[in-house]
Motif scaffolding. Structure first.
Motif, PDB file in Angstrom:
ATOM      1  N   PRO A 163       0.824  -1.216   0.000  1.00 51.26           N
ATOM      2  CA  PRO A 163       0.000   0.000   0.000  1.00 51.26           C
ATOM      3  C   PRO A 163       0.858   1.267   0.000  1.00 51.26           C
ATOM      4  N   GLY A 164       0.480   2.212  -0.839  1.00 49.94           N
ATOM      5  CA  GLY A 164       1.219   3.457  -0.963  1.00 49.94           C
ATOM      6  C   GLY A 164       2.379   3.390  -1.927  1.00 49.94           C
ATOM      7  N   PHE A 165       2.547   2.226  -2.593  1.00 45.39           N
ATOM      8  CA  PHE A 165       3.720   2.036  -3.461  1.00 45.39           C
ATOM      9  C   PHE A 165       3.769   3.051  -4.597  1.00 45.39           C
ATOM     10  N   ARG A 166       2.651   3.247  -5.293  1.00 42.81           N
ATOM     11  CA  ARG A 166       2.693   4.100  -6.481  1.00 42.81           C
ATOM     12  C   ARG A 166       3.007   5.548  -6.119  1.00 42.81           C
ATOM     13  N   ALA A 167       2.402   6.051  -5.069  1.00 43.06           N
ATOM     14  CA  ALA A 167       2.677   7.428  -4.667  1.00 43.06           C
ATOM     15  C   ALA A 167       4.141   7.579  -4.268  1.00 43.06           C
ATOM     16  N   GLN A 168       4.671   6.598  -3.552  1.00 42.37           N
ATOM     17  CA  GLN A 168       6.072   6.659  -3.150  1.00 42.37           C
ATOM     18  C   GLN A 168       6.993   6.548  -4.366  1.00 42.37           C
ATOM     19  N   LEU A 169       6.600   5.707  -5.345  1.00 38.02           N
ATOM     20  CA  LEU A 169       7.403   5.567  -6.559  1.00 38.02           C
ATOM     21  C   LEU A 169       7.525   6.894  -7.280  1.00 38.02           C
TER      22      LEU A 169
END
Length: 314
Positions: free
Chosen positions: A144-150
């Protein structure tokens, strides 16, 4: 290059299809909790089968059938949007369909209809981005939150991934790379190369020898197109040799990739022809699960041979 998924034998595929029909019927006619379970099971069946096309030896049949399979995946995902396996299958399926039946065809069409080839490449690019987004969604489900962190800082985002994430990361990377390759007039698209390069490096760390040399085969072309690469021909050769070793020389893709990406750059016509002839000489019956992949790449090899005078000065 992009490679088409492996599947089981026809009888097993028939049994899965029958089971899937019953599951889908239950999904459409049942109450809420049973419906959710049935949709999830339908997603499991589709994700496991990968479309069921890899052992087929008729690319034209699969060209016609694949869109239905892909849209069926999307219909199930509308009901089960966090099904990681089906999200990965959708990423893989859209990438492979776009590559095998739109992107490659555009090259063949261009000589007689430039406008049609441009339209095909635009369509291929849109499908690659759709594939990328499904892959990112699969990774988001697990992290969860991977895309925003990427988007904010790719390095720590990618550090969260493990070997179990190799397949969705691979298809996300391949789709994104292919989309960028068709967007050379778009600075915003090309800016994505920074993240793609980091994704490739993470894949190398997680599972360099994945799936019978699939990543090595991709890296043949990737090394030759990567800006700022040092001695890319030598790196591409190493990946070619590993791809051939890990597939026991039974995949046409690495030979085609090397001929197209390296031999033309080096203006080595003799090796270009030899690589493509080796690809064509592979017997698809030796590895039935790679039949479709080999049929597509052998067709590409035959077409490239007809274009040799366009590629070489001598």
């Amino acid at each position: 290059m992009v490679y088409l998924n492996r599947v089981r034998e026809p009888v097993a595929r028939f049994k899965r299809a029958a089971a899937f029909g019953l599951i889908l019927l239950a999904a459409l006619t049942s109450g809420c909790s049973i419906r959710s379970y049935a949709v999830s099971r339908a997603g499991d069946v589709l994700a496991a089968s990968g479309g069921g096309f890899g052992a087929d030896d008729d690319p034209e049949l699969i060209r016609a059938a694949a869109p239905f399979s892909l849209k069926l995946m999307e219909s199930i995902l509308a009901e089960a949007p966090r099904h990681a396996g089906l999200l990965t299958a959708a990423s893989s399926g859209f990438t492979q369909y776009s590559f095998a039946f739109i992107h490659l065809d555009a090259d063949e069409v261009e000589g007689r209809d430039v406008a049609a080839a441009r339209a095909m490449r635009n369509r291929a690019r849109a499908l690659y981005y759709r594939a990328r987004d499904y892959g990112l969604r699969a990774l988001e489900v697990q992290h969860p939150g991977f895309r925003a962190q990427l988007e904010m800082d790719a390095t720590p985002a990618l550090a969260r991934l493990s070997r179990n994430d190799s397949m969705p990361l691979y298809w996300t990377t391949v789709a994104w790379t292919a989309a960028i390759s068709l967007s050379k007039d778009s600075p915003s698209a090309i800016s994505g190369l920074r993240v793609v390069n980091l994704m490739v490096e993470r894949l190398r760390e997680l599972d360099l020898d994945m799936d019978h040399g699939t990543l090595h085969a991709f890296l043949i072309s990737y090394e030759m197109g990567r800006p700022g690469a040092r001695n890319p021909e030598a790196q591409a050769r190493l990946h070619f040799e590993q791809a051939v070793r890990l597939s026991a020389g039974q995949k046409a893709g690495p030979y085609v990739a090397y001929a197209e990406s390296v031999c033309i750059v080096l203006q080595n016509r003799r090796e270009f022809v030899a690589m493509l002839e080796r690809a064509i000489d592979i017997d698809p019956a030796m590895r039935p699960e790679w039949r479709l992949e080999n049929a597509v790449m052998q067709r590409r090899a035959r077409w490239l041979l007809t274009q040799a005078d366009q590629f070489f000065l001598d």
